[in-house]
Scaffold this motif. Structure first.
Motif, PDB file in Angstrom:
ATOM      1  N   VAL A  92       0.854  -1.202   0.000  1.00 34.15           N
ATOM      2  CA  VAL A  92       0.000   0.000   0.000  1.00 34.15           C
ATOM      3  C   VAL A  92       0.882   1.241   0.000  1.00 34.15           C
ATOM      4  CG1 VAL A  92      -1.763   1.266   1.264  1.00 34.15           C
ATOM      5  CG2 VAL A  92      -1.828  -1.234   1.199  1.00 34.15           C
ATOM      6  N   LYS A  93       0.753   2.031  -1.044  1.00 33.09           N
ATOM      7  CA  LYS A  93       1.548   3.256  -1.182  1.00 33.09           C
ATOM      8  C   LYS A  93       0.864   4.462  -0.544  1.00 33.09           C
ATOM      9  CE  LYS A  93       4.818   1.237  -3.367  1.00 33.09           C
ATOM     10  NZ  LYS A  93       6.092   1.000  -2.637  1.00 33.09           N
ATOM     11  N   SER A  94      -0.434   4.532  -0.659  1.00 32.91           N
ATOM     12  CA  SER A  94      -1.199   5.613  -0.024  1.00 32.91           C
ATOM     13  C   SER A  94      -2.592   5.096   0.292  1.00 32.91           C
ATOM     14  CB  SER A  94      -1.285   6.845  -0.937  1.00 32.91           C
ATOM     15  OG  SER A  94      -2.033   6.543  -2.105  1.00 32.91           O
ATOM     16  N   TRP A  95      -3.166   5.623   1.390  1.00 30.94           N
ATOM     17  CA  TRP A  95      -4.511   5.163   1.742  1.00 30.94           C
ATOM     18  C   TRP A  95      -5.332   6.223   2.453  1.00 30.94           C
ATOM     19  CZ3 TRP A  95      -5.979   4.628   6.946  1.00 30.94           C
ATOM     20  CH2 TRP A  95      -4.943   4.682   7.887  1.00 30.94           C
ATOM     21  N   HIS A  96      -4.805   7.423   2.642  1.00 32.07           N
ATOM     22  CA  HIS A  96      -5.570   8.500   3.264  1.00 32.07           C
ATOM     23  C   HIS A  96      -6.410   9.217   2.210  1.00 32.07           C
ATOM     24  CE1 HIS A  96      -3.518   7.864   6.999  1.00 32.07           C
ATOM     25  NE2 HIS A  96      -2.340   8.043   6.438  1.00 32.07           N
ATOM     26  N   GLY A  97      -7.527   9.749   2.643  1.00 30.67           N
ATOM     27  CA  GLY A  97      -8.382  10.459   1.706  1.00 30.67           C
ATOM     28  C   GLY A  97      -9.246   9.507   0.898  1.00 30.67           C
ATOM     29  N   ALA A  98      -9.677   9.959  -0.255  1.00 26.65           N
ATOM     30  CA  ALA A  98     -10.624   9.179  -1.058  1.00 26.65           C
ATOM     31  C   ALA A  98      -9.992   7.947  -1.690  1.00 26.65           C
ATOM     32  CB  ALA A  98     -11.213  10.063  -2.156  1.00 26.65           C
ATOM     33  N   TYR A  99      -8.716   8.067  -2.058  1.00 25.49           N
ATOM     34  CA  TYR A  99      -8.100   7.018  -2.867  1.00 25.49           C
ATOM     35  C   TYR A  99      -7.252   6.072  -2.024  1.00 25.49           C
ATOM     36  CZ  TYR A  99      -9.069  10.666  -6.334  1.00 25.49           C
ATOM     37  OH  TYR A  99      -9.668  11.629  -7.103  1.00 25.49           O
ATOM     38  N   LYS A 100      -7.000   4.889  -2.616  1.00 20.83           N
ATOM     39  CA  LYS A 100      -6.004   3.973  -2.085  1.00 20.83           C
ATOM     40  C   LYS A 100      -5.178   3.444  -3.257  1.00 20.83           C
ATOM     41  CE  LYS A 100      -8.066   2.090   2.174  1.00 20.83           C
ATOM     42  NZ  LYS A 100      -8.919   3.221   2.456  1.00 20.83           N
ATOM     43  N   ASP A 101      -3.846   3.556  -3.146  1.00 20.01           N
ATOM     44  CA  ASP A 101      -2.956   2.967  -4.139  1.00 20.01           C
ATOM     45  C   ASP A 101      -2.439   1.652  -3.571  1.00 20.01           C
ATOM     46  OD1 ASP A 101      -2.726   5.042  -6.342  1.00 20.01           O
ATOM     47  OD2 ASP A 101      -2.299   6.262  -4.583  1.00 20.01           O
ATOM     48  N   THR A 102      -3.010   0.555  -4.075  1.00 20.76           N
ATOM     49  CA  THR A 102      -2.801  -0.762  -3.472  1.00 20.76           C
ATOM     50  C   THR A 102      -2.354  -1.734  -4.557  1.00 20.76           C
ATOM     51  OG1 THR A 102      -5.139  -1.264  -3.814  1.00 20.76           O
ATOM     52  CG2 THR A 102      -4.520  -0.360  -1.675  1.00 20.76           C
ATOM     53  N   HIS A 103      -1.093  -2.110  -4.541  1.00 28.32           N
ATOM     54  CA  HIS A 103      -0.532  -2.965  -5.580  1.00 28.32           C
ATOM     55  C   HIS A 103      -0.394  -4.388  -5.040  1.00 28.32           C
ATOM     56  CE1 HIS A 103      -0.003   0.847  -7.407  1.00 28.32           C
ATOM     57  NE2 HIS A 103       1.079   1.178  -6.728  1.00 28.32           N
ATOM     58  N   ASN A 104      -0.987  -5.334  -5.739  1.00 29.31           N
ATOM     59  CA  ASN A 104      -1.035  -6.724  -5.291  1.00 29.31           C
ATOM     60  C   ASN A 104      -0.060  -7.589  -6.071  1.00 29.31           C
ATOM     61  OD1 ASN A 104      -3.145  -6.324  -3.362  1.00 29.31           O
ATOM     62  ND2 ASN A 104      -4.610  -6.202  -5.051  1.00 29.31           N
ATOM     63  N   TYR A 105       0.670  -8.434  -5.322  1.00 31.46           N
ATOM     64  CA  TYR A 105       1.743  -9.233  -5.907  1.00 31.46           C
ATOM     65  C   TYR A 105       1.652 -10.676  -5.414  1.00 31.46           C
ATOM     66  CZ  TYR A 105       3.902  -4.657  -6.786  1.00 31.46           C
ATOM     67  OH  TYR A 105       4.165  -3.368  -7.194  1.00 31.46           O
ATOM     68  N   LEU A 106       2.343 -11.558  -6.168  1.00 31.22           N
ATOM     69  CA  LEU A 106       2.467 -12.968  -5.825  1.00 31.22           C
ATOM     70  C   LEU A 106       3.936 -13.363  -5.863  1.00 31.22           C
ATOM     71  CD1 LEU A 106       1.562 -16.000  -5.595  1.00 31.22           C
ATOM     72  CD2 LEU A 106       1.320 -15.969  -8.095  1.00 31.22           C
ATOM     73  N   VAL A 107       4.409 -14.044  -4.793  1.00 25.01           N
ATOM     74  CA  VAL A 107       5.730 -14.673  -4.793  1.00 25.01           C
ATOM     75  C   VAL A 107       5.544 -16.150  -4.447  1.00 25.01           C
ATOM     76  CG1 VAL A 107       7.050 -12.600  -4.239  1.00 25.01           C
ATOM     77  CG2 VAL A 107       6.147 -14.021  -2.377  1.00 25.01           C
ATOM     78  N   THR A 108       6.508 -16.979  -4.862  1.00 20.68           N
ATOM     79  CA  THR A 108       6.418 -18.412  -4.625  1.00 20.68           C
ATOM     80  C   THR A 108       7.749 -18.949  -4.124  1.00 20.68           C
ATOM     81  OG1 THR A 108       7.004 -18.890  -6.933  1.00 20.68           O
ATOM     82  CG2 THR A 108       4.653 -18.765  -6.391  1.00 20.68           C
ATOM     83  N   ALA A 109       7.690 -20.143  -3.512  1.00 22.32           N
ATOM     84  CA  ALA A 109       8.894 -20.820  -3.028  1.00 22.32           C
ATOM     85  C   ALA A 109       8.624 -22.314  -2.945  1.00 22.32           C
ATOM     86  CB  ALA A 109       9.308 -20.283  -1.661  1.00 22.32           C
ATOM     87  N   GLU A 110       9.648 -23.109  -3.177  1.00 23.77           N
ATOM     88  CA  GLU A 110       9.516 -24.560  -3.049  1.00 23.77           C
ATOM     89  C   GLU A 110       9.581 -24.999  -1.595  1.00 23.77           C
ATOM     90  OE1 GLU A 110      12.372 -26.437  -5.568  1.00 23.77           O
ATOM     91  OE2 GLU A 110      11.436 -25.699  -7.426  1.00 23.77           O
ATOM     92  N   GLU A 111      10.229 -24.189  -0.761  1.00 19.68           N
ATOM     93  CA  GLU A 111      10.302 -24.441   0.673  1.00 19.68           C
ATOM     94  C   GLU A 111       9.753 -23.228   1.405  1.00 19.68           C
ATOM     95  OE1 GLU A 111      11.163 -27.297   1.914  1.00 19.68           O
ATOM     96  OE2 GLU A 111      11.967 -28.208   0.084  1.00 19.68           O
ATOM     97  N   ILE A 112       9.108 -23.459   2.539  1.00 18.12           N
ATOM     98  CA  ILE A 112       8.521 -22.347   3.291  1.00 18.12           C
ATOM     99  C   ILE A 112       9.584 -21.353   3.742  1.00 18.12           C
ATOM    100  CG2 ILE A 112       8.622 -23.536   5.527  1.00 18.12           C
ATOM    101  CD1 ILE A 112       5.709 -21.302   4.316  1.00 18.12           C
TER     102      ILE A 112
END
Length: 528
Positions: A92-112
């Motif tokens: 989340v880059k910004s969340w105050h006021g009317a807008y929210k800049d929310t970038h969603n990502y996925l990462v993976t791994a073979e081991e936890i």
């Protein structure tokens, strides 16, 4: 069968995503602006939990330089399919006021324990993303859609879209599958498939004292979803007598024996409803009804302080030593930095062996590059102590012991230089963004010796101490007791999401990067 005492993760551990792989249980929690991103805990018995990994350790995975307070990593979702671990998160880059800049990502791994991949970008339509692996091999992303338009209600419902692993992107149409109930503020979606139904678990009511968890179901993944007529599944709302407040935002796990548990966030308030430890993680045992709805095993929908555990041998973990002597080349797992990685340009454990060296950077109000290392406060009665070797040449250079919520709320026992005094010690309190010096006059101290600093917290009261004696307990009180309830989610004029951290920091506003060397750090929890 053992009893589990809540919270299972004490201190700032919100938004738990729980996962079982064989006989191993994992919980991932939000970290917001603290680096590294996401904390994963492991258990064999659901009672004892040990930190094992922070997946987001590189700027290529998480670049938070400049992120707002309570921005950064919101609500991770941990899952597993066909030998691969998946972690979904929002930056989340910004969340105050009317807008929210929310970038969603996925990462993976073979081991936890990693290594975890560089991220795949998903979308920015909202927050609280979650990945569901269907039995037919398809994968589906859900997230809150943020609707900033004033004629709507901001929390615009739960979006569903397919994720193509082959193409590494979202594909197909986007559908709004659930608008929530009259509790409103519907978020934190997770989908589960049980006995032919798709169950959608969401959080509602906001993340404060009206928080709740609601369950709905459908025969089709894209709905329509019917709500359990006895909703919400979990809430503390209207029950000031409960020791666990703010109950909501949860995720479900099925045990090897077919039992079900709900991991959820909660808060333990001091007087006047201030949760200085932040939002914590608790666990509730659940059961299915004959007509296919989930209920808390102890009855009702209020969170319990004690729940029945698994019928397995307990497997406790050895606690970290109370004293960190900084005698290893890397920081211990409890330490966190603000927004940026702990890297040699400003932090070293080898330049002066046996010491943590912090090179002064920006001020405590900076959203960019602070030289600050801290750990969570996890109990209401704690002592913290350190010893610092620091030689400031100007008032622009400071170092010391910090109690930190965010850039607008903190307390700082600091060593600096003042005209007419030379090297001296004082207390800065920043409260709701206002700067205060709590001593009428800074206290002059000798140039040469290291200075030992100590803090004692008892509920909402903080007392600070210092001494120049290196081997004797000759502590001097400095200043009066300080009410630290302002370092909580609840004290701000707008909602926020972290908790109190305790640690060490160094500033050099002249740009010279003067170093401060910390010999050790002690964190000790007091028992009643």
């Amino acid at each position: 069968m053992s009893m589990i005492e809540n919270p299972i993760l004490r201190g700032f551990y919100p938004d738990p995503s729980i996962l079982r792989v064989k006989d191993n249980y994992y919980i991932a929690t939000s970290t917001f602006e603290w680096f590294p991103g996401v904390r994963i805990y492991h258990s064999k018995d659901l009672k004892h939990w040990q930190f094992i990994n922070s997946p987001l350790t590189r700027v290529s995975q998480l670049d938070m330089d400049g992120n707002v307070n309570s921005g950064g990593v919101w609500a991770p979702c941990l899952s597993y399919c066909n030998g691969l671990y998946y972690l979904i998160y929002t930056d989340v880059k910004s969340w105050h006021g009317a807008y929210k800049d929310t970038h969603n990502y996925l990462v993976t791994a073979e081991e936890i324990t990693g290594p975890w991949s560089d991220p795949v970008y998903l979308n920015s339509s909202g927050f609280d993303p979650s990945l569901f692996h269907d039995t037919d091999g398809r994968k589906w992303l859900t997230n809150v859609v943020w609707d900033y338009r004033p004629e709507n209600h901001s929390f615009g419902g739960i979006l569903l879209q397919e994720y193509s692993e082959k193409e590494q992107k979202l594909v197909g149409g986007v559908k709004n599958i659930f608008k929530g109930t009259d509790i409103k503020l519907t978020e934190a979606p997770h989908i589960y498939k049980v006995n032919g139904y798709y169950y959608l678990l969401t959080a509602e009511g906001g993340t404060e004292y009206e928080h709740a968890a609601t369950l709905a179901r459908s025969k089709n993944i894209d709905g329509p979803y019917e709500v359990d007529d006895q909703y919400p599944l979990l809430t503390s709302a209207g029950r000031d007598d409960l020791p666990l407040q703010k109950a909501g935002h949860g995720s479900l796990v099925e045990t090897q024996e077919g039992e079900w548990y709900l991991a959820h966030l909660c808060g333990r308030p001091l007087k006047d409803k201030y949760c200085t430890l932040g939002r914590e993680t608790a666990l509730q045992r659940c059961e299915w009804t004959n007509d296919g709805w989930l209920r808390l095993s102890h009855g009702g929908n209020a969170p319990s302080l004690h729940v029945k555990g698994l019928d397995v041998p307990e497997q406790p973990f050895e606690a970290l030593p109370e004293k960190d002597n900084f005698d290893k080349p890397e920081l211990r797992s409890e330490w966190n930095s603000l927004r940026i990685p702990a890297e040699p340009s400003w932090l070293s454990l080898t330049e002066r062996p046996g010491y943590l060296r912090l090179k002064g950077m920006e001020s405590l109000s900076s959203l960019h590059r602070q030289s600050l290392i801290a750990r969570r406060q996890q109990a209401f009665h704690v002592e913290a102590e350190t010893s610092v070797d620091f030689h400031p040449e100007t008032f622009q250079q400071m170092a010391g012991l910090i109690f930190y919520y965010d850039t607008v709320d903190h307390v700082y026992l600091n060593i600096t230089e003042r005209e007419g005094l030379g090297k001296c010690i004082g207390i800065i309190q920043t409260k709701h963004g206002e700067y205060y010096e709590l001593l009428e006059r800074y206290i002059e101290i000798p140039e040469e010796p290291e200075v030992r600093l100590k803090a004692v917290v008892e509920n909402e009261w903080l007392q600070l101490y210092y001494t120049l004696a290196q081997n004797e307990e000759k502590w001097k009180k400095i200043g009066n007791q300080i009410d630290v309830r302002h370092m909580s989610d609840d004290s701000a004029p707008h909602v926020r999401f972290t908790g109190t951290f305790i640690g060490m920091c160094c500033q050099d506003l002249s740009g010279g990067k003067i170093p401060a060397d910390f010999d050790y750090f002690i964190y000790k929890e007091q028992t009643d």
